[in-house]
Design a protein around this motif. Structure first.
Motif, PDB file in Angstrom:
ATOM      1  N   ALA A 197      44.190  36.009  45.362  1.00 29.90           N
ATOM      2  CA  ALA A 197      42.268  36.597  45.962  1.00 29.90           C
ATOM      3  C   ALA A 197      41.827  37.556  45.283  1.00 29.90           C
ATOM      4  O   ALA A 197      40.997  37.578  45.176  1.00 29.90           O
ATOM      5  CB  ALA A 197      42.902  36.411  47.856  1.00 29.90           C
ATOM      6  N   LEU A 198      42.330  39.133  44.872  1.00 31.79           N
ATOM      7  CA  LEU A 198      42.596  40.005  44.290  1.00 31.79           C
ATOM      8  C   LEU A 198      42.237  39.081  43.051  1.00 31.79           C
ATOM      9  O   LEU A 198      41.198  39.504  42.156  1.00 31.79           O
ATOM     10  CB  LEU A 198      43.997  40.597  44.440  1.00 31.79           C
ATOM     11  N   HIS A 199      43.082  38.632  42.612  1.00 29.77           N
ATOM     12  CA  HIS A 199      42.858  38.345  40.779  1.00 29.77           C
ATOM     13  C   HIS A 199      41.678  37.506  40.696  1.00 29.77           C
ATOM     14  O   HIS A 199      41.096  38.045  39.736  1.00 29.77           O
ATOM     15  CB  HIS A 199      44.057  37.618  40.178  1.00 29.77           C
ATOM     16  N   LYS A 200      41.183  36.250  41.650  1.00 33.19           N
ATOM     17  CA  LYS A 200      40.517  36.290  41.676  1.00 33.19           C
ATOM     18  C   LYS A 200      38.938  36.353  42.280  1.00 33.19           C
ATOM     19  O   LYS A 200      37.538  36.586  40.828  1.00 33.19           O
ATOM     20  CB  LYS A 200      40.528  34.620  42.391  1.00 33.19           C
ATOM     21  N   SER A 201      39.121  38.040  42.726  1.00 34.09           N
ATOM     22  CA  SER A 201      37.972  38.381  42.944  1.00 34.09           C
ATOM     23  C   SER A 201      37.620  39.832  41.685  1.00 34.09           C
ATOM     24  O   SER A 201      36.845  39.592  41.672  1.00 34.09           O
ATOM     25  CB  SER A 201      38.276  40.066  43.961  1.00 34.09           C
ATOM     26  N   VAL A 202      38.783  40.225  40.834  1.00 31.81           N
ATOM     27  CA  VAL A 202      38.621  40.490  39.852  1.00 31.81           C
ATOM     28  C   VAL A 202      37.723  40.101  38.702  1.00 31.81           C
ATOM     29  O   VAL A 202      36.772  40.760  38.115  1.00 31.81           O
ATOM     30  CB  VAL A 202      39.971  41.482  39.290  1.00 31.81           C
ATOM     31  N   ARG A 203      38.395  38.675  38.360  1.00 32.97           N
ATOM     32  CA  ARG A 203      37.404  37.859  37.341  1.00 32.97           C
ATOM     33  C   ARG A 203      36.427  37.132  38.226  1.00 32.97           C
ATOM     34  O   ARG A 203      35.813  36.992  36.966  1.00 32.97           O
ATOM     35  CB  ARG A 203      38.624  36.573  37.514  1.00 32.97           C
ATOM     36  N   GLY A 204      35.766  37.243  39.139  1.00 33.48           N
ATOM     37  CA  GLY A 204      34.585  37.595  39.773  1.00 33.48           C
ATOM     38  C   GLY A 204      33.647  37.962  39.656  1.00 33.48           C
ATOM     39  O   GLY A 204      32.738  38.278  40.353  1.00 33.48           O
ATOM     40  N   SER A 205      33.943  39.145  38.990  1.00 26.14           N
ATOM     41  CA  SER A 205      33.644  40.762  39.164  1.00 26.14           C
ATOM     42  C   SER A 205      33.190  41.154  40.656  1.00 26.14           C
ATOM     43  O   SER A 205      31.866  41.292  40.911  1.00 26.14           O
ATOM     44  CB  SER A 205      32.470  40.438  37.517  1.00 26.14           C
ATOM     45  N   ALA A 228      35.238  43.330  46.818  1.00 24.61           N
ATOM     46  CA  ALA A 228      36.481  42.435  47.759  1.00 24.61           C
ATOM     47  C   ALA A 228      37.701  42.362  46.704  1.00 24.61           C
ATOM     48  O   ALA A 228      38.780  42.633  47.775  1.00 24.61           O
ATOM     49  CB  ALA A 228      35.815  40.540  46.583  1.00 24.61           C
ATOM     50  N   ALA A 229      37.400  43.130  45.094  1.00 26.79           N
ATOM     51  CA  ALA A 229      39.014  43.719  44.629  1.00 26.79           C
ATOM     52  C   ALA A 229      39.829  44.470  45.581  1.00 26.79           C
ATOM     53  O   ALA A 229      40.541  44.652  45.494  1.00 26.79           O
ATOM     54  CB  ALA A 229      38.598  43.228  43.450  1.00 26.79           C
ATOM     55  N   LEU A 230      38.947  45.663  45.941  1.00 26.02           N
ATOM     56  CA  LEU A 230      39.723  46.642  46.550  1.00 26.02           C
ATOM     57  C   LEU A 230      40.071  46.278  47.705  1.00 26.02           C
ATOM     58  O   LEU A 230      40.885  46.755  48.870  1.00 26.02           O
ATOM     59  CB  LEU A 230      38.456  47.981  46.821  1.00 26.02           C
ATOM     60  N   TYR A 231      39.157  45.200  48.546  1.00 27.26           N
ATOM     61  CA  TYR A 231      39.025  44.749  50.078  1.00 27.26           C
ATOM     62  C   TYR A 231      40.926  43.990  49.729  1.00 27.26           C
ATOM     63  O   TYR A 231      41.531  44.849  51.029  1.00 27.26           O
ATOM     64  CB  TYR A 231      38.033  43.627  50.696  1.00 27.26           C
ATOM     65  N   TRP A 232      41.287  42.910  49.006  1.00 29.60           N
ATOM     66  CA  TRP A 232      42.310  42.695  49.596  1.00 29.60           C
ATOM     67  C   TRP A 232      43.505  43.695  48.105  1.00 29.60           C
ATOM     68  O   TRP A 232      44.547  42.906  48.674  1.00 29.60           O
ATOM     69  CB  TRP A 232      42.248  41.413  47.904  1.00 29.60           C
ATOM     70  N   LEU A 233      43.188  44.463  47.650  1.00 26.49           N
ATOM     71  CA  LEU A 233      44.110  45.836  47.338  1.00 26.49           C
ATOM     72  C   LEU A 233      44.735  46.376  48.334  1.00 26.49           C
ATOM     73  O   LEU A 233      45.626  46.463  48.239  1.00 26.49           O
ATOM     74  CB  LEU A 233      43.280  46.148  45.837  1.00 26.49           C
ATOM     75  N   GLU A 258      44.758  38.704  30.881  1.00 25.24           N
ATOM     76  CA  GLU A 258      44.492  37.309  31.155  1.00 25.24           C
ATOM     77  C   GLU A 258      42.880  37.357  31.398  1.00 25.24           C
ATOM     78  O   GLU A 258      42.667  36.660  30.260  1.00 25.24           O
ATOM     79  CB  GLU A 258      45.100  36.872  32.119  1.00 25.24           C
ATOM     80  N   ASP A 259      41.939  38.061  31.857  1.00 24.74           N
ATOM     81  CA  ASP A 259      40.791  38.238  31.968  1.00 24.74           C
ATOM     82  C   ASP A 259      39.849  38.893  31.769  1.00 24.74           C
ATOM     83  O   ASP A 259      39.067  38.518  31.674  1.00 24.74           O
ATOM     84  CB  ASP A 259      40.947  38.378  33.694  1.00 24.74           C
ATOM     85  N   ALA A 281      45.164  55.335  41.609  1.00 25.74           N
ATOM     86  CA  ALA A 281      44.770  55.153  39.933  1.00 25.74           C
ATOM     87  C   ALA A 281      44.735  53.547  39.974  1.00 25.74           C
ATOM     88  O   ALA A 281      44.099  53.155  39.249  1.00 25.74           O
ATOM     89  CB  ALA A 281      45.627  56.035  39.678  1.00 25.74           C
ATOM     90  N   LEU A 282      45.700  53.099  40.973  1.00 21.92           N
ATOM     91  CA  LEU A 282      44.964  51.452  41.184  1.00 21.92           C
ATOM     92  C   LEU A 282      44.231  50.818  41.424  1.00 21.92           C
ATOM     93  O   LEU A 282      43.204  50.096  40.178  1.00 21.92           O
ATOM     94  CB  LEU A 282      46.404  51.467  41.835  1.00 21.92           C
ATOM     95  N   ALA A 283      43.317  51.706  42.228  1.00 15.41           N
ATOM     96  CA  ALA A 283      42.566  51.212  42.845  1.00 15.41           C
ATOM     97  C   ALA A 283      40.658  51.564  41.781  1.00 15.41           C
ATOM     98  O   ALA A 283      40.354  51.450  41.021  1.00 15.41           O
ATOM     99  CB  ALA A 283      41.999  51.823  44.319  1.00 15.41           C
ATOM    100  N   GLN A 284      41.262  52.590  41.157  1.00 14.12           N
ATOM    101  CA  GLN A 284      40.215  52.680  40.141  1.00 14.12           C
ATOM    102  C   GLN A 284      40.094  51.999  39.041  1.00 14.12           C
ATOM    103  O   GLN A 284      39.196  51.247  37.981  1.00 14.12           O
ATOM    104  CB  GLN A 284      40.472  54.623  39.513  1.00 14.12           C
ATOM    105  N   ALA A 285      41.638  50.973  38.594  1.00 10.03           N
ATOM    106  CA  ALA A 285      41.814  50.574  37.308  1.00 10.03           C
ATOM    107  C   ALA A 285      41.312  49.372  38.305  1.00 10.03           C
ATOM    108  O   ALA A 285      40.688  48.704  37.031  1.00 10.03           O
ATOM    109  CB  ALA A 285      42.984  50.138  37.469  1.00 10.03           C
ATOM    110  N   ILE A 286      40.937  48.694  38.899  1.00 12.81           N
ATOM    111  CA  ILE A 286      40.978  47.400  39.693  1.00 12.81           C
ATOM    112  C   ILE A 286      39.084  47.288  39.728  1.00 12.81           C
ATOM    113  O   ILE A 286      38.697  46.856  39.292  1.00 12.81           O
ATOM    114  CB  ILE A 286      40.623  47.431  41.972  1.00 12.81           C
ATOM    115  N   VAL A 287      39.037  48.526  39.991  1.00 11.80           N
ATOM    116  CA  VAL A 287      37.114  48.686  39.862  1.00 11.80           C
ATOM    117  C   VAL A 287      36.836  48.913  38.466  1.00 11.80           C
ATOM    118  O   VAL A 287      35.844  48.021  38.778  1.00 11.80           O
ATOM    119  CB  VAL A 287      37.279  50.183  40.742  1.00 11.80           C
ATOM    120  N   TYR A 288      38.370  49.559  37.656  1.00 15.25           N
ATOM    121  CA  TYR A 288      37.363  48.983  36.014  1.00 15.25           C
ATOM    122  C   TYR A 288      37.605  47.445  35.196  1.00 15.25           C
ATOM    123  O   TYR A 288      36.648  47.172  34.607  1.00 15.25           O
ATOM    124  CB  TYR A 288      38.233  49.964  35.340  1.00 15.25           C
ATOM    125  N   LEU A 289      38.309  47.031  35.935  1.00 16.43           N
ATOM    126  CA  LEU A 289      38.751  45.157  36.001  1.00 16.43           C
ATOM    127  C   LEU A 289      37.792  44.319  36.316  1.00 16.43           C
ATOM    128  O   LEU A 289      36.929  43.741  35.630  1.00 16.43           O
ATOM    129  CB  LEU A 289      40.280  44.805  35.611  1.00 16.43           C
TER     130      LEU A 289
END
Length: 438
Positions: free
Chosen positions: A256-264, A268-273, A296-297, A327-335
Motif C-alpha cells: 500500500a505504501l509503495h503504490k501510494s508513492v507510485r500513484g503520487s 496516503a503514503a504518509l498514512y501507510w508509513l 524503481e518508480d 526524515a523518512l516521512a520527508q523522503a516519502i513526500v518527496y517521492l
C-alpha cells in the motif's frame, strides 16, 4: 472411579454460571451471521454449496474475530455432520490419529464428520499431508481457519483439495449492527454519546469478538450521564493495531505504501508509513524500501530522489527514533510528488531477458582490446573508431554482438529530467542514422 479433575464442588442446579456476551450472542443459524455475505449470500460460494447439498472441504482465511469458528460450526449443523474442533497449536500427531479413527468409526455408523482446524497453518508439512487420505476417502470434511496467506503457509496438495474462502474484517455497518444486537441482549443502551459509540467500534478494529468484549466492559459501568469520546478513551485501552512484521499484513502495508508513492499521493503514503511505524516496523527496513521506490518508480525522471532517500536513511541512523523517522516521512513526500519513470527499470529487465536469450554471443571484434600480437592477427580492435576523435564526439559504431538486430531497451518518458535524456537519445539516434547512411 471419580473423575481425576473433579474438585468435589457441585454447581447449584438453580443458577447457571455467567456466560460471556460473545458466547450468548453466538449465531444459531447462518442467517444470523453478521457480515461475510461475499461467502454466505445466495449466489456466494457457501450459499451455492448448501443449496446444491454439496459441501466441499474449505479453508477460511481472514483476521481474528470475523466468524470463522462460528460459520464452521453452523455448516456442520446445516449439513448434519458431527462437529469436531481442534487447534493446530495444541494438537500433535497422536491426537490427530485419535480424531481420524473416531471419524472413521462415526462414518461406519452412517454419520460424517466436519473437522474444524483452527490455526491450520501451524501444522508442518508432514502433519498437513496427514489430512489428505482422510479427505479423499470422505472420512472427514476439513474446514481449516488461518489468519495467514494460505498460498504461503499451506501445502499445494492440501489447497488443491479445499476451496479457500476469504473472510473480511467487519465493516462499520456490521459493527453497529452487532452493537445494537448486544444492547438488545443486555436490555439497555450503552452509556455513550454517538461519538463515543463510534470510537468504541473503532477500537475493535473490525474484530466482532473484541467489540463484544469491550461492550461487556462498558455495560458494567455505573455512570450518571453518557460518556464522551475522551472519557471512554481514558477508561479503555485502545486495541493494538493488527500488524505482523513477518506475516501477510507486513506485505499488504508495504504494498500500500509503495503504490501510494507510485500513484503520487503523499497523504496516503504518509498514512501507510505511519501505520507501519505504529505497528512496530523497523525503520531501517522502511529506509531500504523507500530507496528502492526511488530507483524503481522515479528513476531518472528525478535522479535527486535517490540522494534524498539515502540522506534520509543516514539521518535516521544518526538521530535514531523517533526524530529520525521524520526524515523518512520527508523522503516519502518527496517521492510521492516527484515525476515518475520506470524507463530504466523496464530497460534493465528487457536487457536481462535479451542477455539470457542471446547466450554467449561475443562482442564485435572491433571493440575488443588486442594486448597480444595473436589477438591483433585475429582482428581484435581492427576498425575501432575512437569517439572523441569523431565528429560531434560520436562514432555511431555498433556495440552489440554481430548479427544481433539492434534493440531499443531504454525508452525514457516525457516527464521530469528524463525529458532531457529523451532529447539526447533522439539526438544520438539521428546521428547514428546519418553515420550508417554515410
Amino acid at each position: 472411579m471419580a473423575d481425576l479433575f473433579d474438585t468435589g464442588a457441585k454447581p447449584s442446579p438453580e443458577r447457571e454460571p455467567p456466560r460471556p456476551l460473545a458466547d450468548r450472542l453466538r449465531p444459531q443459524s447462518l442467517g444470523e451471521v453478521i457480515g461475510q455475505q461475499q461467502v454466505l449470500g445466495p449466489e456466494a460460494p457457501l450459499g451455492v454449496m448448501l443449496a446444491s447439498g454439496s459441501l466441499s472441504s474449505l479453508v477460511f482465511w481472514g483476521p481474528p474475530g470475523v466468524g470463522k469458528t462460528t460459520i464452521a460450526r453452523l455448516l456442520a449443523q446445516e449439513t448434519d455432520l458431527h462437529f469436531v474442533q481442534i487447534s493446530a497449536i495444541f494438537t500433535g500427531v497422536p491426537d490427530l490419529k485419535k480424531v481420524f479413527e473416531a471419524a472413521r468409526i462415526r462414518r461406519g455408523n452412517g454419520q460424517g464428520t466436519l473437522l474444524f482446524v483452527d490455526e491450520i497453518h501451524r501444522f508442518n508439512k508432514a502433519q498437513q499431508d496427514g489430512f489428505l487420505p482422510h479427505m479423499e476417502d470422505g472420512t472427514i470434511l476439513l474446514v481449516g481457519a488461518t489468519t495467514e496467506n494460505p498460498s504461503f503457509e499451506l501445502n499445494a496438495a492440501l489447497l488443491s483439495r479445499a476451496q479457500v474462502l476469504v473472510l473480511e474484517r467487519l465493516s462499520a455497518e456490521d459493527l453497529e449492527h452487532l452493537t445494537a444486537r448486544a444492547e438488545r441482549e443486555l436490555d439497555r443502551e450503552l452509556p455513550l454519546t454517538p461519538e463515543a459509540r463510534l470510537a468504541l467500534q473503532e477500537m475493535a478494529d473490525g474484530d466482532g469478538r473484541a467489540l463484544l468484549n469491550l461492550i461487556e466492559q462498558v455495560a458494567a459501568w455505573k455512570v450518571a450521564a453518557p460518556l464522551e469520546r475522551e472519557a471512554l478513551a481514558a477508561r479503555l485501552m485502545r486495541r493494538a493495531t493488527k500488524y505482523d512484521k513477518s506475516g501477510d499484513e507486513h506485505y499488504n502495508l508495504i504494498s500500500a505504501l509503495h503504490k501510494s508513492v507510485r500513484g503520487s499521493d503523499p497523504d496516503a503514503a504518509l498514512y501507510w508509513l505511519a501505520r507501519m511505524l505504529t505497528g512496530g516496523e523497523d525503520p531501517r527496513y522502511l529506509a531500504r524500501r523507500i530507496t528502492r521506490m526511488a530507483v524503481e518508480d522515479i528513476g531518472l525522471a528525478d535522479p535527486q530522489a535517490q540522494s534524498v532517500c539515502l540522506h534520509a536513511w543516514e539521518i535516521y541512523e544518526r538521530l535514531g527514533s523517533p526524530e529520525g523517522e521524520l526524515a523518512l516521512a520527508q523522503a516519502i513526500v518527496y517521492l510521492a510528488l516527484a515525476p515518475k519513470s520506470n524507463g530504466a527499470y523496464v530497460g534493465y529487465k528487457a536487457a536481462m531477458r535479451l542477455a539470457k536469450q542471446s547466450g554467449s554471443a561475443p562482442p564485435p571484434k572491433h571493440i575488443l582490446n588486442a594486448p597480444t600480437g595473436l589477438m591483433k592477427d585475429q582482428g581484435y580492435g581492427a576498425g575501432y573508431a575512437y569517439d572523441h576523435d569523431a565528429e560531434d564526439g560520436f562514432s555511431g559504431q555498433n556495440y552489440f554482438p554481430d548479427g544481433m538486430e539492434r534493440p531499443q531497451l531504454y525508452q525514457p518518458v516525457e516527464r521530469g529530467f528524463e525529458r532531457e535524456l529523451k532529447k539526447r537519445l533522439d539526438y544520438f539516434a539521428r546521428l547514428r542514422a546519418q553515420r550508417e547512411q554515410g
